[in-house]
Design a protein around this motif. Structure first.
Motif, mmCIF file in Angstrom:
data_model
loop_
_atom_site.group_PDB
_atom_site.id
_atom_site.type_symbol
_atom_site.label_atom_id
_atom_site.label_comp_id
_atom_site.label_asym_id
_atom_site.label_seq_id
_atom_site.Cartn_x
_atom_site.Cartn_y
_atom_site.Cartn_z
ATOM 1 N N UNK A 27 -23.196 -8.852 -26.487
ATOM 2 C CA UNK A 27 -24.226 -9.691 -27.118
ATOM 3 C C UNK A 27 -23.997 -9.924 -28.599
ATOM 4 N N UNK A 28 -23.018 -9.242 -29.167
ATOM 5 C CA UNK A 28 -22.850 -9.269 -30.617
ATOM 6 C C UNK A 28 -22.110 -10.482 -31.125
ATOM 7 N N UNK A 29 -22.749 -11.626 -31.105
ATOM 8 C CA UNK A 29 -22.178 -12.802 -31.750
ATOM 9 C C UNK A 29 -23.323 -13.728 -32.138
ATOM 10 N N UNK A 30 -22.976 -14.859 -32.719
ATOM 11 C CA UNK A 30 -24.010 -15.714 -33.283
ATOM 12 C C UNK A 30 -24.801 -16.492 -32.238
ATOM 13 N N UNK A 33 -27.394 -14.418 -27.917
ATOM 14 C CA UNK A 33 -28.816 -14.088 -27.834
ATOM 15 C C UNK A 33 -29.708 -15.301 -28.100
ATOM 16 N N UNK A 34 -29.132 -16.313 -28.733
ATOM 17 C CA UNK A 34 -29.889 -17.544 -28.939
ATOM 18 C C UNK A 34 -30.066 -18.298 -27.631
ATOM 19 N N UNK A 54 -30.604 -25.327 -33.477
ATOM 20 C CA UNK A 54 -29.449 -24.718 -34.148
ATOM 21 C C UNK A 54 -28.167 -25.502 -33.911
#
Lengths: 127, 127
Positions: A27-30, A33-34, A54
Motif C-alpha cells: 500500500x505504500x505509494x501515492x 490508498x487513494x 487528484x
DNA sequence: ACGTGTGACTTGCATAAAGCAAGTAACGTG
DNA sequence: CACGTTACTTGCTTTATGCAAGTCACACGT
C-alpha cells in the motif's frame, strides 16, 4: 505487464516480516490508498476513478487495479457483457482497510491546514 | 537538496484538498511510515534507522528525515556537541500518527501471511 | 603525533517507477 | 456509417529509488 497480467494471487517482494513493512510493501505509494478511498465512496468504474480530483494517470490506474486484484483487495466483475464492462468492488480484505483510511483522514483533519472535510467520505469511513 | 535544505516549514505540492490525499502527499511512499515506526519503537539515531531489517538506503533516509522535520513530524536536537550528534524524536504531530501505524499493523496481522507479530512494537502502538 | 575506526551524512551514477500524450478496440447512437 | 464513449495500451520523458563509494569530524589506542 507483458502478457496476461491479470492472474497470480500475487505477492511482490517483501522487505521484512514486520507488519507495518508488509502493509507498506503493498500500500505504500501515492495512489493505491487513494483508489481504495474511491471504492469506499462507492465508485466502481474505471472512468470514475480516472475522473477524481487528484487526476491519476490512466496507465497507473490500470496497473494499480491489476495489483489490487492480484492481492485480493478488490474483485473485478462484469456488469454487462456487450460491450464488456467491469465493476471493481472491495473484497472483505479490502474493506478491512477502513481503519487505515479513517486514521489517515483523521490525522490530516487534525494536523494539516486547509483540508476539506468530506461528509460523504467521513460517513463511509465511519459506517 | 541544493543548499541548506533544513529550513522552510515545508509543504510540497498538494494534489487535492481531500484529507486522505493530503496525508498521502506526505506519507505515501515506501519509507516514510517505516521511519515513523522506528521512532515509535524508541530509536533516535541515524545509524539505528539505517540498521533496521528493511535496509533503507542512506540517501533516502537522509532525505526523509529532512522532509519529516520540515513537515513538523519530528524534531532534530543535538544530544552532544562534540562530535556534533543529533537525536530525532517525534513531535506531537508525529506521535499522532500512532493510529495510522496501528491500523496498518493490525490489517497486516489479519490479512497477510507470515507476518511476524512484534510485541514491543504492538505495545508502543497501543500504549 | 599518527594511523585506525566510527557515526553521520553527501555525491555520482544506474535502474525503476511515475507521468504525459497519443493511440487502439469495441461498442452504441444519430 | 461517421462519431462519441468507455476502458485500456503504448511510447517516451522526467523524477525517484537504490547502490556504492567518498567525505568529514572527532575519539581512541600506541
Amino acid at each position: 505487464m507483458t502478457k496476461s497480467s491479470r492472474s497470480r494471487a500475487g505477492s511482490v517482494a517483501r522487505r521484512s516480516s514486520c507488519p507495518v513493512a508488509c502493509s507498506l510493501d503493498l500500500l505504500g505509494d501515492r495512489w493505491t490508498l487513494l483508489i481504495a478511498r474511491d471504492l469506499f465512496r462507492g465508485l466502481t468504474r474505471y472512468g470514475e476513478f480516472l475522473a477524481g480530483p487528484e487526476g491519476i494517470p490512466t496507465n497507473i490506474l490500470a496497473d494499480r487495479l491489476v495489483r489490487l486484484e492480484q492481492a485480493g483487495l478488490i474483485k473485478r466483475e462484469p456488469y454487462q457483457s456487450n460491450p464488456p464492462r467491469h465493476a471493481y468492488t472491495l473484497t472483505p480484505k479490502g474493506s478491512d482497510l477502513k481503519p487505515v483510511l479513517g486514521a489517515l483522514a483523521g490525522w490530516a483533519m487534525r494536523h494539516m491546514p486547509r483540508v476539506q472535510a468530506d461528509k460523504e467520505l467521513a460517513a463511509a469511513l465511519r459506517s
